[in-house]
Motif scaffolding. Structure first.
Motif, PDB file in Angstrom:
ATOM      1  N   ALA A 122      48.579  37.646  33.625  1.00  0.00           N
ATOM      2  CA  ALA A 122      47.462  36.742  33.333  1.00  0.00           C
ATOM      3  C   ALA A 122      47.892  35.301  33.605  1.00  0.00           C
ATOM      4  O   ALA A 122      48.921  34.842  33.104  1.00  0.00           O
ATOM      5  N   GLY A 123      47.112  34.615  34.417  1.00  0.00           N
ATOM      6  CA  GLY A 123      47.407  33.225  34.727  1.00  0.00           C
ATOM      7  C   GLY A 123      48.436  33.025  35.827  1.00  0.00           C
ATOM      8  O   GLY A 123      48.715  31.879  36.216  1.00  0.00           O
TER       9      GLY A 123
ATOM     10  N   TYR B 296      53.735  35.547  41.857  1.00  0.00           N
ATOM     11  CA  TYR B 296      54.040  36.967  41.704  1.00  0.00           C
ATOM     12  C   TYR B 296      55.029  37.426  42.778  1.00  0.00           C
ATOM     13  O   TYR B 296      55.999  38.142  42.490  1.00  0.00           O
ATOM     14  N   VAL B 297      54.799  37.001  44.017  1.00  0.00           N
ATOM     15  CA  VAL B 297      55.701  37.362  45.112  1.00  0.00           C
ATOM     16  C   VAL B 297      57.050  36.694  44.928  1.00  0.00           C
ATOM     17  O   VAL B 297      58.105  37.339  45.032  1.00  0.00           O
ATOM     18  N   ARG B 298      57.042  35.392  44.668  1.00  0.00           N
ATOM     19  CA  ARG B 298      58.311  34.661  44.580  1.00  0.00           C
ATOM     20  C   ARG B 298      59.167  35.148  43.410  1.00  0.00           C
ATOM     21  O   ARG B 298      60.386  35.255  43.538  1.00  0.00           O
ATOM     22  N   GLN B 299      58.553  35.446  42.275  1.00  0.00           N
ATOM     23  CA  GLN B 299      59.318  35.930  41.135  1.00  0.00           C
ATOM     24  C   GLN B 299      59.891  37.316  41.416  1.00  0.00           C
ATOM     25  O   GLN B 299      61.044  37.614  41.072  1.00  0.00           O
TER      26      GLN B 299
END
Length: 256
Positions: free
Chosen positions: A79-80, A86-89
């Protein structure tokens, strides 16, 4: 079946390419609406493609942490959280694991021929590269290109892993016996398919060129042809049209 395994370039080179491809993918997606269709992935949007890549990084993490095929992982942004974050993490967390281990060290994977940490460097590099090309194409941008050594390794992975291994796992065979030589960058592969088996092995380029059907071209072009991403005329297809066509069709099934 496959006759050999492992990358044809150094794992450190693949590690560098992996990071570069993540950056290119993110940059290509920034100027596009998430709902933009991706022609090379029918039914997918740019957002779907980017989130798929982030999800795959988490699948790889789970394989390495749990030592087996995962059943659960974070399949989308929290969420948020943006798609880019999302990709980089996912990439950062996966690289932390990979960089801590020797690429030749034993690790769980879904290919019995290569159960090492290096398998995941290779697989994630090529997964990211192919989908980066998808996103660039969705926006009508000129492809950023694929370095010749990375593309050469991608040709090998597409043939050895996807054609040589994945098809048999899916229970798929050719409809008629045919052999194709694949030639690029001074390397060769002999690929055969028929009702009884699918098989591939590395060979000297002259041996591959003696096959009744031959697919050849620059490494990038052959790489993207095998993945169904190349533009018409990108490779030279000569000889037995039925054998060439069967290779193309089986690769579409193996990589879908």
């Amino acid at each position: 079946m496959v006759a050999s395994s492992g990358p044809v370039v150094d794992h450190r080179r693949l590690a560098d390419a992996f990071g570069d491809e993540v950056t290119l993918l993110v940059e290509a997606s920034r100027g596009l609406a998430p709902e933009t269709p991706v022609p090379t992935c029918p039914g997918w949007t740019v957002g779907d493609t980017v989130r798929h890549v982030g999800s795959i990084y988490r699948v790889a993490q789970a394989w390495l942490i749990d030592g087996e095929r995962p059943r659960e992982w974070q399949r989308g942004p929290a969420a948020g959280q943006s798609d880019e974050s999302y990709v980089r993490q996912g990439y950062a967390d996966l690289r932390e694991i990979l960089d801590f281990h020797d690429p030749d060290g034993p690790a769980a994977s879904w290919w019995p021929q290569d159960r090492t940490y290096g398998f995941w460097y290779r697989r994630m590099t090529h997964d990211t590269t192919v989908h980066r090309v998808d996103v660039e194409g969705a926006g009508g941008a000129t492809w950023s290109g694929v370095a010749a050594d990375t593309a050469l390794d991608g040709v090998d992975e597409a043939l050895m892993l996807w054609f040589g291994h994945r098809l048999s796992r899916l229970g798929l065979r050719g409809t008629h016996a045919g052999e194709v030589g694949v030639c690029t960058g001074g390397h060769g592969w002999l690929v055969s398919a028929g009702p009884d088996e699918t098989a591939v092995h590395r060979c000297p380029e002259p041996e591959a060129r003696d096959a009744r059907a031959v697919v050849s071209g620059e490494p990038e072009a052959v790489y993207l042809w095998l993945w169904g991403r190349n533009r018409p005329g990108g490779v030279d297809v000569a000889g037995d049209d039925d054998a060439d066509g069967q290779l193309w069709a089986l690769m579409r099934l193996a990589t879908r």
